[in-house]
Design a protein around this motif. Sequence first.
Motif, PDB file in Angstrom:
ATOM      1  N   GLN A 109       0.905  -1.176  -0.017  1.00  0.00           N
ATOM      2  CA  GLN A 109       0.085  -0.077   0.103  1.00  0.00           C
ATOM      3  C   GLN A 109       0.823   1.316   0.209  1.00  0.00           C
ATOM      4  O   GLN A 109       0.558   2.258  -0.838  1.00  0.00           O
ATOM      5  CB  GLN A 109      -0.969  -0.062   1.413  1.00  0.00           C
ATOM      6  CG  GLN A 109      -1.860   1.152   1.237  1.00  0.00           C
ATOM      7  CD  GLN A 109      -2.703   0.885   2.605  1.00  0.00           C
ATOM      8  OE1 GLN A 109      -2.577  -0.014   3.011  1.00  0.00           O
ATOM      9  NE2 GLN A 109      -3.703   2.232   2.455  1.00  0.00           N
ATOM     10  N   GLU A 110       1.915   1.302   0.925  1.00  0.00           N
ATOM     11  CA  GLU A 110       2.611   2.331   1.102  1.00  0.00           C
ATOM     12  C   GLU A 110       3.504   2.899  -0.486  1.00  0.00           C
ATOM     13  O   GLU A 110       3.405   4.052  -0.682  1.00  0.00           O
ATOM     14  CB  GLU A 110       3.539   2.523   2.320  1.00  0.00           C
ATOM     15  CG  GLU A 110       4.493   3.753   2.376  1.00  0.00           C
ATOM     16  CD  GLU A 110       5.454   3.607   3.562  1.00  0.00           C
ATOM     17  OE1 GLU A 110       6.076   4.729   3.634  1.00  0.00           O
ATOM     18  OE2 GLU A 110       5.353   2.477   4.177  1.00  0.00           O
ATOM     19  N   GLU A 111       3.950   2.019  -0.819  1.00  0.00           N
ATOM     20  CA  GLU A 111       4.690   2.081  -2.157  1.00  0.00           C
ATOM     21  C   GLU A 111       3.611   2.435  -3.354  1.00  0.00           C
ATOM     22  O   GLU A 111       4.003   3.328  -4.219  1.00  0.00           O
ATOM     23  CB  GLU A 111       5.301   0.915  -2.662  1.00  0.00           C
ATOM     24  CG  GLU A 111       6.181   0.887  -3.736  1.00  0.00           C
ATOM     25  CD  GLU A 111       6.856  -0.320  -4.218  1.00  0.00           C
ATOM     26  OE1 GLU A 111       7.470  -0.622  -5.465  1.00  0.00           O
ATOM     27  OE2 GLU A 111       6.735  -1.315  -3.492  1.00  0.00           O
ATOM     28  N   ARG A 112       2.469   1.976  -3.367  1.00  0.00           N
ATOM     29  CA  ARG A 112       1.742   2.174  -4.262  1.00  0.00           C
ATOM     30  C   ARG A 112       1.012   3.857  -4.143  1.00  0.00           C
ATOM     31  O   ARG A 112       0.955   4.566  -5.208  1.00  0.00           O
ATOM     32  CB  ARG A 112       0.335   1.295  -4.577  1.00  0.00           C
ATOM     33  CG  ARG A 112       0.804  -0.283  -5.163  1.00  0.00           C
ATOM     34  CD  ARG A 112      -0.349  -1.262  -5.012  1.00  0.00           C
ATOM     35  NE  ARG A 112      -0.839  -1.455  -3.973  1.00  0.00           N
ATOM     36  CZ  ARG A 112      -2.087  -1.143  -2.919  1.00  0.00           C
ATOM     37  NH1 ARG A 112      -2.663  -0.101  -3.757  1.00  0.00           N
ATOM     38  NH2 ARG A 112      -2.223  -1.550  -2.088  1.00  0.00           N
ATOM     39  N   GLU A 113       0.737   4.112  -2.814  1.00  0.00           N
ATOM     40  CA  GLU A 113       0.254   5.436  -2.836  1.00  0.00           C
ATOM     41  C   GLU A 113       1.388   6.365  -2.934  1.00  0.00           C
ATOM     42  O   GLU A 113       0.860   7.485  -3.449  1.00  0.00           O
ATOM     43  CB  GLU A 113      -0.638   5.446  -1.197  1.00  0.00           C
ATOM     44  CG  GLU A 113      -1.824   4.479  -1.229  1.00  0.00           C
ATOM     45  CD  GLU A 113      -2.471   4.599  -0.171  1.00  0.00           C
ATOM     46  OE1 GLU A 113      -2.007   5.359   1.074  1.00  0.00           O
ATOM     47  OE2 GLU A 113      -3.563   4.114   0.151  1.00  0.00           O
ATOM     48  N   ARG A 114       2.496   6.140  -2.477  1.00  0.00           N
ATOM     49  CA  ARG A 114       3.448   7.252  -2.817  1.00  0.00           C
ATOM     50  C   ARG A 114       3.642   7.667  -4.370  1.00  0.00           C
ATOM     51  O   ARG A 114       3.784   8.707  -4.574  1.00  0.00           O
ATOM     52  CB  ARG A 114       4.780   6.809  -1.962  1.00  0.00           C
ATOM     53  CG  ARG A 114       4.810   6.979  -0.578  1.00  0.00           C
ATOM     54  CD  ARG A 114       6.018   7.030   0.293  1.00  0.00           C
ATOM     55  NE  ARG A 114       5.848   7.407   1.544  1.00  0.00           N
ATOM     56  CZ  ARG A 114       5.447   8.492   2.269  1.00  0.00           C
ATOM     57  NH1 ARG A 114       5.558   9.436   1.538  1.00  0.00           N
ATOM     58  NH2 ARG A 114       5.414   8.545   3.411  1.00  0.00           N
ATOM     59  N   ALA A 115       3.694   6.500  -5.174  1.00  0.00           N
ATOM     60  CA  ALA A 115       3.876   6.664  -6.380  1.00  0.00           C
ATOM     61  C   ALA A 115       2.768   7.333  -7.242  1.00  0.00           C
ATOM     62  O   ALA A 115       2.539   8.253  -8.060  1.00  0.00           O
ATOM     63  CB  ALA A 115       3.983   5.457  -7.141  1.00  0.00           C
TER      64      ALA A 115
END
Length: 223
Positions: A109-115
């Motif tokens: 989730q964190e990686e997807r949302e930061r991108a």
Amino acid sequence: MTTAENTPLIDVSPLPEGLPARLVEQLTFLAEVDKLKTVLRQSPLAAAARRENDAEHSWHLALMVTLLAEYADEPVDVGHTVELVVVHDLVEIYAGDTPLYDDEGRTSQEERERAAADALFGLLPADQGELLRAWWDEFEARVTPEARFAKAMDRLQPLLLNWMAQGGTWRTPGVTADTVRARKSCIGEASSALGSLARTLVDEGERRGWVERGHDNTDPVVG
């Protein structure tokens, strides 16, 4: 994010030539975030037999902040807290919604949302893009009273909807009352009164059989 998801909606009906560049960037963003209305969440509506979308969720949070700020343990700037709740889910336009009880989805989730934040807020003029990104980062970090209360509302709102649905996502396979208590603990970090309310709703939902019984219902809903 797919190519289609990254293609701004404004490309379907390009704006007239000759408009100021800043205004074009602002309108491009405002058209793009209309996609928020298409992002479905798992939470059921209280008023209809369907799931809510992210735009409805964000509106509900803004109203909850306005009405329930008096229960915050620390004074909060209501206007800024509203800014945080209306911005925080915009990234799901590209990253998608990650249900609270989807442990596998939460790992990325964190990686997807930061991108997604980089791509979406990058549509705005630099000053406004940086401002909204700062609000989004503030919400995620939860280091300010406003961010902690915003997060509490984000967890309390679906709790209320699940109560109205007599279970809702509490009935997700593998979820127990203890799971719900743990995932809702941040409510008590911002408001002891609303943390107590959350505990009462989960306890009573467990008693009524709306959520699978947990092993322990004595720990308070605090951080």
